[in-house]
Design a protein around this motif. Sequence first.
Motif, mmCIF file in Angstrom:
data_model
loop_
_atom_site.group_PDB
_atom_site.id
_atom_site.type_symbol
_atom_site.label_atom_id
_atom_site.label_comp_id
_atom_site.label_asym_id
_atom_site.label_seq_id
_atom_site.Cartn_x
_atom_site.Cartn_y
_atom_site.Cartn_z
ATOM 1 N N CYS A 230 0.823 -1.212 0.000
ATOM 2 C CA CYS A 230 0.000 0.000 0.000
ATOM 3 C C CYS A 230 0.854 1.258 0.000
ATOM 4 O O CYS A 230 0.502 2.254 -0.653
ATOM 5 C CB CYS A 230 -0.932 -0.007 1.208
ATOM 6 N N CYS A 231 1.972 1.232 0.714
ATOM 7 C CA CYS A 231 2.896 2.376 0.686
ATOM 8 C C CYS A 231 3.431 2.589 -0.723
ATOM 9 O O CYS A 231 3.532 3.725 -1.211
ATOM 10 C CB CYS A 231 4.051 2.146 1.659
ATOM 11 N N ARG A 232 3.773 1.498 -1.372
ATOM 12 C CA ARG A 232 4.274 1.586 -2.750
ATOM 13 C C ARG A 232 3.209 2.177 -3.674
ATOM 14 O O ARG A 232 3.493 3.058 -4.489
ATOM 15 C CB ARG A 232 4.686 0.203 -3.247
ATOM 16 N N GLN A 233 1.975 1.696 -3.534
ATOM 17 C CA GLN A 233 0.897 2.183 -4.388
ATOM 18 C C GLN A 233 0.638 3.663 -4.168
ATOM 19 O O GLN A 233 0.435 4.417 -5.134
ATOM 20 C CB GLN A 233 -0.369 1.364 -4.134
ATOM 21 N N GLN A 234 0.641 4.104 -2.904
ATOM 22 C CA GLN A 234 0.379 5.513 -2.650
ATOM 23 C C GLN A 234 1.505 6.400 -3.194
ATOM 24 O O GLN A 234 1.231 7.465 -3.757
ATOM 25 C CB GLN A 234 0.193 5.777 -1.152
ATOM 26 N N LEU A 235 2.742 5.961 -3.049
ATOM 27 C CA LEU A 235 3.859 6.730 -3.604
ATOM 28 C C LEU A 235 3.752 6.813 -5.132
ATOM 29 O O LEU A 235 4.044 7.859 -5.729
ATOM 30 C CB LEU A 235 5.188 6.098 -3.205
ATOM 31 N N MET A 236 3.322 5.737 -5.760
ATOM 32 C CA MET A 236 3.161 5.727 -7.217
ATOM 33 C C MET A 236 2.059 6.686 -7.654
ATOM 34 O O MET A 236 2.213 7.436 -8.625
ATOM 35 C CB MET A 236 2.853 4.310 -7.708
ATOM 36 N N VAL A 237 0.925 6.645 -6.931
ATOM 37 C CA VAL A 237 -0.188 7.533 -7.275
ATOM 38 C C VAL A 237 0.220 8.992 -7.100
ATOM 39 O O VAL A 237 -0.057 9.847 -7.968
ATOM 40 C CB VAL A 237 -1.423 7.192 -6.418
ATOM 41 N N GLU A 238 0.872 9.305 -5.980
ATOM 42 C CA GLU A 238 1.254 10.689 -5.715
ATOM 43 C C GLU A 238 2.324 11.179 -6.693
ATOM 44 O O GLU A 238 2.410 12.374 -6.967
ATOM 45 C CB GLU A 238 1.740 10.831 -4.275
ATOM 46 N N ALA A 239 3.103 10.249 -7.248
ATOM 47 C CA ALA A 239 4.125 10.629 -8.230
ATOM 48 C C ALA A 239 3.513 11.131 -9.530
ATOM 49 O O ALA A 239 4.183 11.811 -10.317
ATOM 50 C CB ALA A 239 5.049 9.450 -8.512
ATOM 51 N N THR A 240 2.227 10.817 -9.765
ATOM 52 C CA THR A 240 1.574 11.302 -10.983
ATOM 53 C C THR A 240 1.282 12.799 -10.901
ATOM 54 O O THR A 240 1.028 13.448 -11.922
ATOM 55 C CB THR A 240 0.240 10.570 -11.221
ATOM 56 N N GLY A 241 1.271 13.338 -9.681
ATOM 57 C CA GLY A 241 0.953 14.747 -9.498
ATOM 58 C C GLY A 241 -0.529 15.026 -9.387
ATOM 59 O O GLY A 241 -0.942 16.179 -9.212
ATOM 60 N N HIS A 242 -1.339 13.975 -9.498
ATOM 61 C CA HIS A 242 -2.790 14.131 -9.388
ATOM 62 C C HIS A 242 -3.256 13.694 -8.001
ATOM 63 O O HIS A 242 -2.748 12.721 -7.443
ATOM 64 C CB HIS A 242 -3.507 13.295 -10.449
#
Length: 285
Positions: A230-242
């Motif tokens: 879940c930490c990985r997924q949240q970091l990936m989502v936040e990396a999109t800038g959206h």
Amino acid sequence: MSAVLDLPVRQDPVLPRLPDGRVSIYQPQQKGLIYPELPTFKNLDDQRLHLKKRLVAACRAFALEGFDYGFAGHLTIRDPEHPELYWTNPMCVHFSQVNLSNLILADHKGTVVEGDYALNRAGFVLHAAVHEAHPDILSMCHAHTVYGTAFAALGRPLDPISQDAAAFFEDHVVIREEAGQVAVEEKAGTAVCDWFKGVKAAIHQNHGLLTASRYSIESAAFWFMALERCCRQQLMVEATGHKPVMVDAQRSRYSREHVGSEYIGWLHFQPIYEHLAATQPDMFD
């Protein structure tokens, strides 16, 4: 260690039940289907062996997930006969090489009472403090993982951005005490242990992830793997800038109840255990 056979076998904590008697909605109502059954034990020796096998499997699972980082990382499970003692992985043995014969048994003071290997000092400080302060906590897991450590640097809780993340909604804390300082002194463990009241996971700022279970080593291990994911997924989502769309509080609590329980953590680990038992039989050496 031999069991005292005239003592009653200490049973696992009673899991909450649905009105129809099932532990979970995932437990089939139809009889005769192949489905993992909760363990029962004839004596303490059987229970101890069961716990030790699952502890070894949890270490091997951490190896498959790439959670190794030198000698860092420690997993614990209380002994069923002597709850003041806990089994743990040996110091400086890779997760992939942990087996039944090299597990060690230690007390809350860090003394190894069974086994040939040394104890991880940081594991003793954190785990022993939590185990001693919370007799209900049977198992704990910690490792220095890539995404969990990165997310911990933010000093914030996980957001409910998915059904998986909702499993941790209102069921984890951010610990800021002793943030970033190597936990080798007993006061560090004392500062951390109070935060584990009533939650299954913690994000230790500038350090990483910890999970605890009041039911099984399988649950503690799976929820650690899930939290890292879940930490990985949240970091990936936040990396999109959206900005992600959150699962609202009511739905998050519903999901947590049905997919975030001790039982579900135990159930998720069953196929992992069966796979490891079939492909890595040396873990039982």
